[in-house]
Write a protein that holds these residues in place. Structure first.
Motif, PDB file in Angstrom:
ATOM      1  N   SER A   9       0.851  -1.202   0.000  1.00 30.48           N
ATOM      2  CA  SER A   9       0.000   0.000   0.000  1.00 30.48           C
ATOM      3  C   SER A   9       0.886   1.252   0.000  1.00 30.48           C
ATOM      4  N   ALA A  37      -3.445   0.322  -6.111  1.00 28.95           N
ATOM      5  CA  ALA A  37      -4.279   1.491  -6.393  1.00 28.95           C
ATOM      6  C   ALA A  37      -5.468   1.535  -5.442  1.00 28.95           C
ATOM      7  N   ALA A  47      -3.815   7.213  -4.466  1.00 32.83           N
ATOM      8  CA  ALA A  47      -2.945   6.307  -5.210  1.00 32.83           C
ATOM      9  C   ALA A  47      -1.814   7.098  -5.883  1.00 32.83           C
ATOM     10  N   LEU A  68       1.541   1.638 -10.516  1.00 35.96           N
ATOM     11  CA  LEU A  68       0.314   1.330  -9.770  1.00 35.96           C
ATOM     12  C   LEU A  68      -0.193  -0.004 -10.272  1.00 35.96           C
TER      13      LEU A  68
END
Ligand code: PNS
Length: 159
Positions: A9, A37, A47, A68
């Motif tokens: 993350s 994302a 993101a 991403l």
């Protein structure tokens, strides 16, 4: 390993993540750092913000690409042509979740191996959630994140 994906993350990227990237680079040809994302948890940073911080942290590291990703991690791993997934393992508390994730991913795709790397003990206690809490409370972040991430945290949490 020729290529591997290091997913996360990265909300935000910490010195612990950077340490794992540097260690992974010693044993992997191309490392795809994959910023989720839409992770299952609520994020403090968008993101694009998370991606841009990871890109800045990885700038100048040869063989490291930052993107991403959406959808299943194993599908992304196959799409980029990687053979493995890298995860950092900090302490025993990480084990249960990482064990579940690695075996779920293996069930979804048996060709991909998950490889765990231990960050330096100097960072083994670090977590993005704790860093956000310190930022909210106006504490000193310089030991945990690079200066440009520190700045983003200050902007976000206004202290
Ligand atoms: O940094 P995090 O929050 O521990 O990263 C978790 C992440 C993004 C790697 C994980 O949630 C993930 O792989 N999401 C993609 C969806 C997926 O493939 N799920 C099945 C395996 S858990």
């Amino acid at each position: 390993m020729r290529a591997a994906v290091y997913p996360g993350s990265f909300d935000p990227i910490t010195y612990g993540h950077i340490d794992v990237i540097q260690r992974a680079k010693k044993i992997i040809g191309t490392l795809f750092v994959a910023v989720a994302a839409k992770p299952p948890k609520e994020m403090a940073f968008s993101a694009e913000e998370r991606l841009s911080m990871v890109k800045e942290a990885a700038a100048g590291l040869e063989g490291v690409r930052v993107n991403l990703f959406e959808g299943l991690l194993v599908e992304y791993t196959l799409k980029v042509g990687a053979q493995g997934i890298i995860r950092g393992l900090r302490a025993l508390t990480d084990f249960e979740y990482e064990f579940q994730m690695a075996l779920t991913n293996r069930k979804l795709c048996d060709q991909i191996e998950t490889v765990f790397l231990m960050p330096s003990e100097a960072y083994s206690y670090l977590s993005s959630s704790m860093i956000k809490e310190i930022a909210r409370l106006g504490g000193d972040l310089s030991a945990f994140v690079p200066p440009f991430v520190c700045e983003k945290l200050r902007e976000k949490f206004g202290k």
